[in-house]
Write a protein that holds these residues in place. Structure first.
Motif, PDB file in Angstrom:
ATOM      1  N   VAL A   9       0.826  -1.212   0.000  1.00 37.75           N
ATOM      2  CA  VAL A   9       0.000   0.000   0.000  1.00 37.75           C
ATOM      3  C   VAL A   9       0.860   1.262   0.000  1.00 37.75           C
ATOM      4  CG1 VAL A   9      -1.674   1.332   1.339  1.00 37.75           C
ATOM      5  CG2 VAL A   9      -1.962  -1.132   1.094  1.00 37.75           C
ATOM      6  N   ASP A  10       1.831   1.325   0.908  1.00 38.29           N
ATOM      7  CA  ASP A  10       2.664   2.527   1.060  1.00 38.29           C
ATOM      8  C   ASP A  10       3.781   2.634   0.028  1.00 38.29           C
ATOM      9  OD1 ASP A  10       1.145   3.059   3.276  1.00 38.29           O
ATOM     10  OD2 ASP A  10       2.675   2.451   4.715  1.00 38.29           O
ATOM     11  N   LYS A  11       4.091   1.553  -0.638  1.00 33.87           N
ATOM     12  CA  LYS A  11       5.242   1.499  -1.552  1.00 33.87           C
ATOM     13  C   LYS A  11       6.550   1.754  -0.804  1.00 33.87           C
ATOM     14  CE  LYS A  11       2.784   1.120  -5.381  1.00 33.87           C
ATOM     15  NZ  LYS A  11       2.218  -0.181  -5.538  1.00 33.87           N
ATOM     16  N   LEU A  12       6.519   1.452   0.500  1.00 37.29           N
ATOM     17  CA  LEU A  12       7.701   1.530   1.354  1.00 37.29           C
ATOM     18  C   LEU A  12       7.748   0.268   2.207  1.00 37.29           C
ATOM     19  CD1 LEU A  12       7.615   5.170   2.756  1.00 37.29           C
ATOM     20  CD2 LEU A  12       9.333   4.195   1.246  1.00 37.29           C
ATOM     21  N   PRO A  13       8.939  -0.218   2.512  1.00 37.84           N
ATOM     22  CA  PRO A  13       9.025  -1.423   3.338  1.00 37.84           C
ATOM     23  C   PRO A  13       8.408  -1.211   4.723  1.00 37.84           C
ATOM     24  CG  PRO A  13      11.150  -0.906   2.358  1.00 37.84           C
ATOM     25  CD  PRO A  13      10.253   0.249   2.085  1.00 37.84           C
ATOM     26  N   CYS A  14       7.569  -2.160   5.141  1.00 40.78           N
ATOM     27  CA  CYS A  14       7.039  -2.153   6.502  1.00 40.78           C
ATOM     28  C   CYS A  14       8.143  -2.666   7.427  1.00 40.78           C
ATOM     29  CB  CYS A  14       5.807  -3.056   6.585  1.00 40.78           C
ATOM     30  SG  CYS A  14       6.160  -4.769   6.148  1.00 40.78           S
ATOM     31  N   ARG A  15       7.867  -2.758   8.701  1.00 37.82           N
ATOM     32  CA  ARG A  15       8.883  -3.241   9.653  1.00 37.82           C
ATOM     33  C   ARG A  15       9.324  -4.664   9.337  1.00 37.82           C
ATOM     34  NH1 ARG A  15       7.263  -0.654  15.499  1.00 37.82           N
ATOM     35  NH2 ARG A  15       7.438   1.490  14.796  1.00 37.82           N
ATOM     36  N   HIS A  16       8.371  -5.501   8.945  1.00 43.88           N
ATOM     37  CA  HIS A  16       8.725  -6.888   8.605  1.00 43.88           C
ATOM     38  C   HIS A  16       9.673  -6.908   7.407  1.00 43.88           C
ATOM     39  CE1 HIS A  16       4.543  -7.191  10.334  1.00 43.88           C
ATOM     40  NE2 HIS A  16       5.240  -7.921  11.188  1.00 43.88           N
ATOM     41  N   ALA A  17       9.338  -6.120   6.383  1.00 40.77           N
ATOM     42  CA  ALA A  17      10.166  -6.067   5.183  1.00 40.77           C
ATOM     43  C   ALA A  17      11.539  -5.469   5.487  1.00 40.77           C
ATOM     44  CB  ALA A  17       9.472  -5.267   4.093  1.00 40.77           C
ATOM     45  N   LEU A  18      11.579  -4.453   6.339  1.00 41.26           N
ATOM     46  CA  LEU A  18      12.876  -3.869   6.721  1.00 41.26           C
ATOM     47  C   LEU A  18      13.764  -4.915   7.374  1.00 41.26           C
ATOM     48  CD1 LEU A  18      11.837  -0.373   8.113  1.00 41.26           C
ATOM     49  CD2 LEU A  18      13.229  -0.819   6.092  1.00 41.26           C
ATOM     50  N   ALA A  19      13.179  -5.729   8.251  1.00 46.29           N
ATOM     51  CA  ALA A  19      13.955  -6.781   8.916  1.00 46.29           C
ATOM     52  C   ALA A  19      14.457  -7.800   7.893  1.00 46.29           C
ATOM     53  CB  ALA A  19      13.101  -7.460   9.982  1.00 46.29           C
ATOM     54  N   ALA A  20      13.606  -8.163   6.932  1.00 50.24           N
ATOM     55  CA  ALA A  20      13.999  -9.122   5.894  1.00 50.24           C
ATOM     56  C   ALA A  20      15.077  -8.539   4.980  1.00 50.24           C
ATOM     57  CB  ALA A  20      12.777  -9.536   5.076  1.00 50.24           C
ATOM     58  N   ILE A  21      14.948  -7.272   4.616  1.00 52.12           N
ATOM     59  CA  ILE A  21      15.940  -6.605   3.758  1.00 52.12           C
ATOM     60  C   ILE A  21      17.286  -6.550   4.469  1.00 52.12           C
ATOM     61  CG2 ILE A  21      16.569  -4.382   2.716  1.00 52.12           C
ATOM     62  CD1 ILE A  21      13.478  -3.992   2.263  1.00 52.12           C
ATOM     63  N   ARG A  22      17.258  -6.209   5.743  1.00 54.40           N
ATOM     64  CA  ARG A  22      18.495  -6.162   6.529  1.00 54.40           C
ATOM     65  C   ARG A  22      19.124  -7.553   6.618  1.00 54.40           C
ATOM     66  NH1 ARG A  22      18.270  -3.671  12.415  1.00 54.40           N
ATOM     67  NH2 ARG A  22      18.121  -1.759  11.235  1.00 54.40           N
ATOM     68  N   TYR A  23      18.297  -8.562   6.855  1.00 57.85           N
ATOM     69  CA  TYR A  23      18.781  -9.943   6.961  1.00 57.85           C
ATOM     70  C   TYR A  23      19.418 -10.389   5.642  1.00 57.85           C
ATOM     71  CZ  TYR A  23      18.770 -14.987   7.678  1.00 57.85           C
ATOM     72  OH  TYR A  23      19.144 -16.314   7.796  1.00 57.85           O
ATOM     73  N   LYS A  83      20.704  -8.528   3.438  1.00 56.59           N
ATOM     74  CA  LYS A  83      21.779  -7.584   3.081  1.00 56.59           C
ATOM     75  C   LYS A  83      21.562  -6.995   1.686  1.00 56.59           C
ATOM     76  CE  LYS A  83      25.003  -9.688   6.207  1.00 56.59           C
ATOM     77  NZ  LYS A  83      26.017 -10.660   6.424  1.00 56.59           N
ATOM     78  N   LYS A  84      20.329  -6.550   1.448  1.00 58.95           N
ATOM     79  CA  LYS A  84      19.961  -5.936   0.180  1.00 58.95           C
ATOM     80  C   LYS A  84      19.947  -4.419   0.337  1.00 58.95           C
ATOM     81  CE  LYS A  84      18.794  -9.827  -1.934  1.00 58.95           C
ATOM     82  NZ  LYS A  84      19.407 -10.328  -3.122  1.00 58.95           N
ATOM     83  N   PRO A  85      20.157  -3.662  -0.744  1.00 61.37           N
ATOM     84  CA  PRO A  85      20.104  -2.196  -0.646  1.00 61.37           C
ATOM     85  C   PRO A  85      18.665  -1.699  -0.465  1.00 61.37           C
ATOM     86  CG  PRO A  85      20.632  -2.886  -2.884  1.00 61.37           C
ATOM     87  CD  PRO A  85      20.557  -4.128  -2.048  1.00 61.37           C
ATOM     88  N   LEU A  86      18.438  -0.930   0.556  1.00 59.10           N
ATOM     89  CA  LEU A  86      17.101  -0.438   0.900  1.00 59.10           C
ATOM     90  C   LEU A  86      16.424   0.373  -0.202  1.00 59.10           C
ATOM     91  CD1 LEU A  86      14.888  -0.231   3.029  1.00 59.10           C
ATOM     92  CD2 LEU A  86      16.111   1.708   3.992  1.00 59.10           C
ATOM     93  N   PRO A  87      17.113   1.273  -0.896  1.00 58.28           N
ATOM     94  CA  PRO A  87      16.433   2.067  -1.931  1.00 58.28           C
ATOM     95  C   PRO A  87      15.762   1.230  -3.021  1.00 58.28           C
ATOM     96  CG  PRO A  87      18.554   3.032  -1.434  1.00 58.28           C
ATOM     97  CD  PRO A  87      18.499   1.722  -0.706  1.00 58.28           C
ATOM     98  N   ASP A  88      16.251   0.011  -3.243  1.00 54.99           N
ATOM     99  CA  ASP A  88      15.645  -0.858  -4.258  1.00 54.99           C
ATOM    100  C   ASP A  88      14.212  -1.241  -3.905  1.00 54.99           C
ATOM    101  OD1 ASP A  88      18.098  -0.731  -5.460  1.00 54.99           O
ATOM    102  OD2 ASP A  88      18.620  -2.833  -5.128  1.00 54.99           O
ATOM    103  N   TYR A  89      13.836  -1.093  -2.646  1.00 53.02           N
ATOM    104  CA  TYR A  89      12.522  -1.529  -2.188  1.00 53.02           C
ATOM    105  C   TYR A  89      11.578  -0.356  -1.882  1.00 53.02           C
ATOM    106  CZ  TYR A  89      14.890  -5.924  -2.127  1.00 53.02           C
ATOM    107  OH  TYR A  89      15.595  -7.026  -2.518  1.00 53.02           O
ATOM    108  N   CYS A  90      11.983   0.835  -2.243  1.00 46.43           N
ATOM    109  CA  CYS A  90      11.142   2.020  -2.045  1.00 46.43           C
ATOM    110  C   CYS A  90      10.513   2.410  -3.387  1.00 46.43           C
ATOM    111  CB  CYS A  90      11.970   3.192  -1.524  1.00 46.43           C
ATOM    112  SG  CYS A  90      12.720   2.854   0.071  1.00 46.43           S
ATOM    113  N   GLY A  91       9.252   2.781  -3.359  1.00 43.31           N
ATOM    114  CA  GLY A  91       8.561   3.189  -4.577  1.00 43.31           C
ATOM    115  C   GLY A  91       9.216   4.407  -5.199  1.00 43.31           C
ATOM    116  N   ASP A  92       9.149   4.495  -6.520  1.00 42.05           N
ATOM    117  CA  ASP A  92       9.762   5.618  -7.233  1.00 42.05           C
ATOM    118  C   ASP A  92       9.181   6.966  -6.819  1.00 42.05           C
ATOM    119  OD1 ASP A  92      11.471   3.976  -8.617  1.00 42.05           O
ATOM    120  OD2 ASP A  92      10.165   3.801 -10.363  1.00 42.05           O
ATOM    121  N   CYS A  93       7.929   6.966  -6.357  1.00 40.79           N
ATOM    122  CA  CYS A  93       7.292   8.232  -5.976  1.00 40.79           C
ATOM    123  C   CYS A  93       7.997   8.892  -4.790  1.00 40.79           C
ATOM    124  CB  CYS A  93       5.818   8.016  -5.649  1.00 40.79           C
ATOM    125  SG  CYS A  93       5.520   6.852  -4.312  1.00 40.79           S
ATOM    126  N   TYR A  94       8.803   8.149  -4.039  1.00 42.86           N
ATOM    127  CA  TYR A  94       9.524   8.701  -2.894  1.00 42.86           C
ATOM    128  C   TYR A  94      10.922   9.188  -3.267  1.00 42.86           C
ATOM    129  CZ  TYR A  94       5.891   6.706  -0.015  1.00 42.86           C
ATOM    130  OH  TYR A  94       4.678   6.401   0.549  1.00 42.86           O
TER     131      TYR A  94
END
Length: 147
Positions: free
Chosen positions: A92-106, A108-119
């Motif tokens: 919905v938000d086109k931004l990682p939720c807390r669960h997704a942030l934890a998975a992205i950190r685990y 070791k992926k770059p965070l900007p790849d998971y943010c919507g282009d509108c941001y």
């Protein structure tokens, strides 16, 4: 444009960069400042709010893109490829939720790849990149009589 940037980009660094670009004397100065401004990502502000207590989350990978993230309250099933989570905030938000942030950190992926282009600041810059032509005086407009 100034009002939109002030509203959407409340961070001091972006406001300063905008003023610097606005007052640029040479075209090269303007381009350099705009490039610097494009590197500032709006999503960071939103993610800071969600990036709390992530070390308490337990991440269990199912495969390279699917993760079961346990937070002790409402667990989340995250798919990094599809950018989804069972809590639905990621989609919905086109931004990682807390669960997704934890998975992205685990993962070791770059965070900007998971943010919507509108941001991304590049979207704002691209929105104002073209020429904007004025409509002229209302007395010169061709309008239908029944409107």
């Amino acid at each position: 444009m100034a009002q939109n940037i002030k509203k959407d980009y409340k961070r001091k660094d972006v406001s300063l960069l905008f003023k610097q670009a606005w007052k640029a004397y040479r075209k090269s100065e303007f381009k350099e400042t705009m490039l610097e401004m494009m590197n500032v990502n709006r999503a960071t502000e939103f993610i800071k709010e969600r990036n709390i207590d992530l070390e308490k989350y337990t991440v269990c990978p199912t495969d390279s893109v699917n993760f079961n993230v346990k937070d002790g309250n409402k667990d989340g099933l995250v798919n990094l490829y599809e950018k989804t989570c069972s809590c639905t905030k990621f989609k919905v938000d086109k931004l990682p939720c807390r669960h997704a942030l934890a998975a992205i950190r685990y993962a070791k992926k770059p965070l900007p790849d998971y943010c919507g282009d509108c941001y991304k600041t590049t979207s704002c810059v691209e929105a104002y990149a073209g020429a904007i032509f004025p409509f002229g005086h209302p007395s010169d407009w061709n309008t239908l009589e029944d409107v």
